[in-house]
Write an enzyme that holds these catalytic residues in place. Structure first.
Site, short mmCIF file in Angstrom:
data_model
loop_
_atom_site.label_atom_id
_atom_site.label_comp_id
_atom_site.label_asym_id
_atom_site.label_seq_id
_atom_site.Cartn_x
_atom_site.Cartn_y
_atom_site.Cartn_z
N ASP A 1 162.70 67.32 -3.69
CA ASP A 1 163.32 66.10 -4.92
C ASP A 1 163.65 66.42 -6.30
O ASP A 1 163.31 67.95 -6.55
CB ASP A 1 161.61 65.66 -4.74
CG ASP A 1 161.18 64.70 -5.97
OD1 ASP A 1 162.11 63.45 -6.03
OD2 ASP A 1 160.98 64.59 -7.73
N ASP B 1 163.95 65.04 -9.73
CA ASP B 1 162.73 64.40 -11.16
C ASP B 1 161.30 65.19 -10.86
O ASP B 1 160.96 65.24 -10.17
CB ASP B 1 162.41 63.63 -11.69
CG ASP B 1 163.71 62.72 -11.80
OD1 ASP B 1 164.36 63.52 -12.65
OD2 ASP B 1 164.75 61.73 -11.02
#
Ligand code: BG6
Ligand code: MG
Length: 219
Positions: A8, A10
């Protein structure tokens, strides 16, 4: 056997939480809507329009679709202005070492992110050309907890979902990884997720052998 790691963006590669918070805070203040850091936590991993819906649920006013679109656009303009400050110094601890170690072992690496700003953020932190595949908010219809972004990353990499492990900081992302049939590592606030296969406070505590075997470890 694990042959790919999907990151991922952020909250895993780089911490953009504060910038998201500041941008949404400006919008909520302008609209006279209550917004705080606890509400901001609920936006982790959630798409831009769904984040806006969560914020607007604290308002009595009914917003039309075009008003919502404009608000989301205004938030993104503020957010992108703040992203201009991002640099390689904002890459979270342990990430660079992990990427190097994975490359050395011929493990494929990809980004799987809900953010439409993924290309801009990767560019700002100097990692635009380091991943074997990038699946992001621009290439999907259904956002997390739907599995689409991670399945697309696996497809881009040419690997099966069961060969992938996802590293996530959001419950929605852990759910998406599990729905994709992948292993899921929860870091930071996702270390509380009941369905994560491995839980860690921080990437810098990660043991790469454990990651590739995905044994449950807690810290
Ligand atoms: C996720 C963030 O990665 O991307 C969310 O955790 C954000 O907070 C979402 O809302 C969408 O981001 P963007 O950059 O497309 O507005
Ligand atoms: Mg995240």
């Amino acid at each position: 056997k694990i042959s790919a790691v999907i990151f991922d963006l952020d909250g895993v590669i780089v911490s953009t939480d504060e910038y998201h918070y500041q941008a949404w805070k400006q919008i909520s203040d302008q609209e006279n809507i209550y917004f705080d850091r606890a509400i901001n936590e609920r936006l982790r991993g959630v798409s831009r329009m769904e984040s806006l819906d969560i914020i607007l649920s604290h308002s009595d006013k009914v917003y039309s679709e075009s008003e919502k679109y404009l608000l989301a656009q205004r938030k993104n303009d503020i957010y992108c202005e703040l992203l201009n400050k991002l640099s390689a110094n904002d890459i979270l601890p342990g990430i660079i070492n992990l990427l190097i170690s994975l490359k050395a072992r011929d493990i494929k690496i990809a980004i799987g992110s809900s953010s439409k700003n993924t290309p801009f953020i990767l560019d700002q932190i100097g990692l635009a050309t380091n991943f074997d595949a990038i699946a992001d908010g621009n290439s999907i219809k259904n956002s997390m907890p739907d599995s689409e972004v991670f399945l697309l990353a696996a497809e881009f990499l040419g690997v099966q979902p069961e060969e992938c492990v996802v590293i996530e900081d959001a419950q929605a992302g852990i759910d998406a990884a599990k729905a994709a049939g992948m292993k899921a590592v929860g870091i930071g606030s996702a270390a509380k997720c009941f369905n994560a296969d491995m839980k860690l406070n921080d990437i810098s505590n990660l043991d790469i052998d454990h990651l590739l075997e995905v044994n449950e470890i807690r810290s």
